[in-house]
Motif scaffolding. Structure first.
Motif, short mmCIF file in Angstrom:
data_model
loop_
_atom_site.label_atom_id
_atom_site.label_comp_id
_atom_site.label_asym_id
_atom_site.label_seq_id
_atom_site.Cartn_x
_atom_site.Cartn_y
_atom_site.Cartn_z
N ILE A 1 0.83 -1.20 0.00
CA ILE A 1 0.00 0.00 0.00
C ILE A 1 0.87 1.25 0.00
O ILE A 1 2.07 1.20 0.29
CB ILE A 1 -0.94 0.04 1.22
N GLU A 2 0.25 2.38 -0.32
CA GLU A 2 0.87 3.69 -0.16
C GLU A 2 -0.05 4.55 0.69
O GLU A 2 -1.26 4.58 0.46
CB GLU A 2 1.12 4.36 -1.52
N VAL A 3 0.54 5.22 1.68
CA VAL A 3 -0.22 6.09 2.58
C VAL A 3 0.51 7.42 2.69
O VAL A 3 1.73 7.48 2.50
CB VAL A 3 -0.38 5.47 3.98
N PRO A 4 -0.21 8.51 3.01
CA PRO A 4 0.46 9.79 3.19
C PRO A 4 1.49 9.72 4.32
O PRO A 4 1.25 9.10 5.35
CB PRO A 4 -0.69 10.74 3.56
N LEU A 5 2.62 10.34 4.11
CA LEU A 5 3.66 10.37 5.14
C LEU A 5 3.14 11.04 6.41
O LEU A 5 3.53 10.68 7.52
CB LEU A 5 4.89 11.12 4.61
N GLY A 6 2.22 11.99 6.26
CA GLY A 6 1.69 12.71 7.41
C GLY A 6 0.48 12.08 8.07
O GLY A 6 -0.16 12.69 8.94
N ILE A 7 0.12 10.83 7.71
CA ILE A 7 -1.05 10.19 8.28
C ILE A 7 -0.85 9.94 9.78
O ILE A 7 0.24 9.57 10.22
CB ILE A 7 -1.36 8.85 7.55
N ARG A 8 -1.92 10.15 10.57
CA ARG A 8 -1.85 9.83 12.00
C ARG A 8 -1.83 8.31 12.17
O ARG A 8 -2.40 7.58 11.36
CB ARG A 8 -3.07 10.40 12.74
N LEU A 9 -1.21 7.85 13.25
CA LEU A 9 -1.07 6.41 13.43
C LEU A 9 -2.40 5.72 13.70
O LEU A 9 -2.58 4.55 13.34
CB LEU A 9 -0.09 6.12 14.57
N ASP A 10 -3.36 6.41 14.33
CA ASP A 10 -4.67 5.78 14.52
C ASP A 10 -5.37 5.57 13.18
O ASP A 10 -6.08 4.59 12.98
CB ASP A 10 -5.54 6.59 15.48
N ARG A 11 -5.13 6.48 12.24
CA ARG A 11 -5.70 6.32 10.91
C ARG A 11 -4.96 5.25 10.12
O ARG A 11 -5.56 4.53 9.31
CB ARG A 11 -5.71 7.65 10.17
N LEU A 12 -3.66 5.11 10.34
CA LEU A 12 -2.91 4.04 9.70
C LEU A 12 -3.44 2.69 10.17
O LEU A 12 -3.57 1.75 9.38
CB LEU A 12 -1.42 4.17 10.01
N HIS A 13 -3.77 2.60 11.45
CA HIS A 13 -4.41 1.40 11.99
C HIS A 13 -5.71 1.11 11.22
O HIS A 13 -5.98 -0.04 10.84
CB HIS A 13 -4.70 1.58 13.48
N SER A 14 -6.51 2.15 10.98
CA SER A 14 -7.77 1.97 10.23
C SER A 14 -7.51 1.47 8.81
O SER A 14 -8.26 0.66 8.28
CB SER A 14 -8.56 3.29 10.19
N SER B 1 4.40 -0.91 17.13
CA SER B 1 5.67 -0.78 17.84
C SER B 1 6.78 -0.39 16.88
O SER B 1 7.10 -1.13 15.94
CB SER B 1 6.04 -2.10 18.52
N PHE B 2 7.34 0.78 17.12
CA PHE B 2 8.49 1.28 16.37
C PHE B 2 9.70 1.15 17.29
O PHE B 2 9.89 1.97 18.18
CB PHE B 2 8.28 2.73 15.95
N GLY B 3 10.46 0.08 17.11
CA GLY B 3 11.53 -0.19 18.06
C GLY B 3 10.92 -0.53 19.41
O GLY B 3 10.07 -1.41 19.53
N GLU C 1 6.50 11.26 12.14
CA GLU C 1 7.13 11.42 13.45
C GLU C 1 7.63 10.08 13.99
O GLU C 1 8.71 10.00 14.57
CB GLU C 1 6.15 12.06 14.42
N ALA C 2 6.84 9.03 13.81
CA ALA C 2 7.24 7.71 14.31
C ALA C 2 8.45 7.17 13.57
O ALA C 2 9.31 6.51 14.16
CB ALA C 2 6.06 6.73 14.18
N LEU C 3 8.53 7.47 12.28
CA LEU C 3 9.65 6.96 11.49
C LEU C 3 10.96 7.68 11.80
O LEU C 3 12.03 7.12 11.60
CB LEU C 3 9.36 7.10 9.98
N GLU C 4 10.86 8.91 12.31
CA GLU C 4 12.07 9.68 12.60
C GLU C 4 13.00 8.96 13.56
O GLU C 4 14.21 8.96 13.40
CB GLU C 4 11.70 11.05 13.18
N GLY C 5 12.44 8.35 14.60
CA GLY C 5 13.29 7.70 15.59
C GLY C 5 13.47 6.22 15.37
O GLY C 5 13.99 5.51 16.24
N MET C 6 13.05 5.72 14.22
CA MET C 6 13.09 4.28 13.98
C MET C 6 14.41 3.84 13.35
O MET C 6 14.90 4.48 12.43
CB MET C 6 11.94 3.89 13.05
#
Length: 197
Positions: free
Chosen positions: A24-37, A54-56, A82-87
């Protein structure tokens, strides 16, 4: 900036045969709760159980006050960017249904400019049929598949009753139907964003 780019990722259901995966492709700025959806829609699950990404060593979900500070961080307040920044590395984990324990590995393929002709989230490829909800996790599901394939198996009738006579783990996912669900999500999120302004 982050909505001008999309993340191409593959989500794979761990320890399940035949293999179940979605590209899939999703917007980089998507919120994680929406990514879950999005994950719920593409597999699809029924979104009736707890979940966590879980990111790390950092987990995100919907916090439960009863857990105090020991629960996950709020997925509604964190974007994928934001989650990917620290991964470290190029994959993270998605757990759905803490009882059955459906673990998914999500691999980041690339980050690329959004295509203005496409609606996001966007399904690129779908392989495998997701197990039915509450079918016992990967090992319970494997036992049911074994039983349903063998009419002489002592639990054959139970497996047929739980999975259904028409259940075929080798069937092809309905890609058009999945994309229609994603398109509906995109419309809803766009409408809410306009109202917020």
């Amino acid at each position: 900036m982050s909505n001008a780019f999309v993340v191409r990722m593959a989500i794979t259901l761990d320890d399940v045969t035949p293999a179940v995966s979605r590209l899939i492709e999703v917007p980089l700025g998507i919120r994680l709760d929406r990514l879950h959806s999005v994950f719920q829609a593409v597999l699809p699950w029924t979104d009736t159980h707890l979940w966590e990404m879980s990111f790390g060593h950092t987990g995100f979900g919907i916090p439960d006050p009863s857990y105090g500070r020991d629960g996950p961080l709020d997925a509604r307040k964190t974007t994928l960017a934001e989650a990917l920044e620290g991964m470290r590395g190029k994959s993270f984990q998605y757990l759905y249904d803490f009882g059955d324990g459906w673990e998914h590995t999500v691999r980041i393929h690339t980050i690329l400019p959004a295509n203005p002709k496409l609606s996001y989230p966007h399904l690129i490829e779908a392989n495998g049929i997701c197990p039915p909800e509450d079918s016992g996790g990967p090992w319970g599901f494997a036992e049911k598949l074994e039983a349903i394939a063998d009419p002489t198996h002592e639990y054959h009738e139970n497996a047929v009753e739980e999975l259904g006579e028409e259940y075929d783990p080798h069937a092809k996912p309905a890609g058009d139907w999945i994309q229609s669900r994603l398109d509906e999500m995109a419309k809803q999120w766009a409408t809410r964003a306009r109202k917020a302004k």
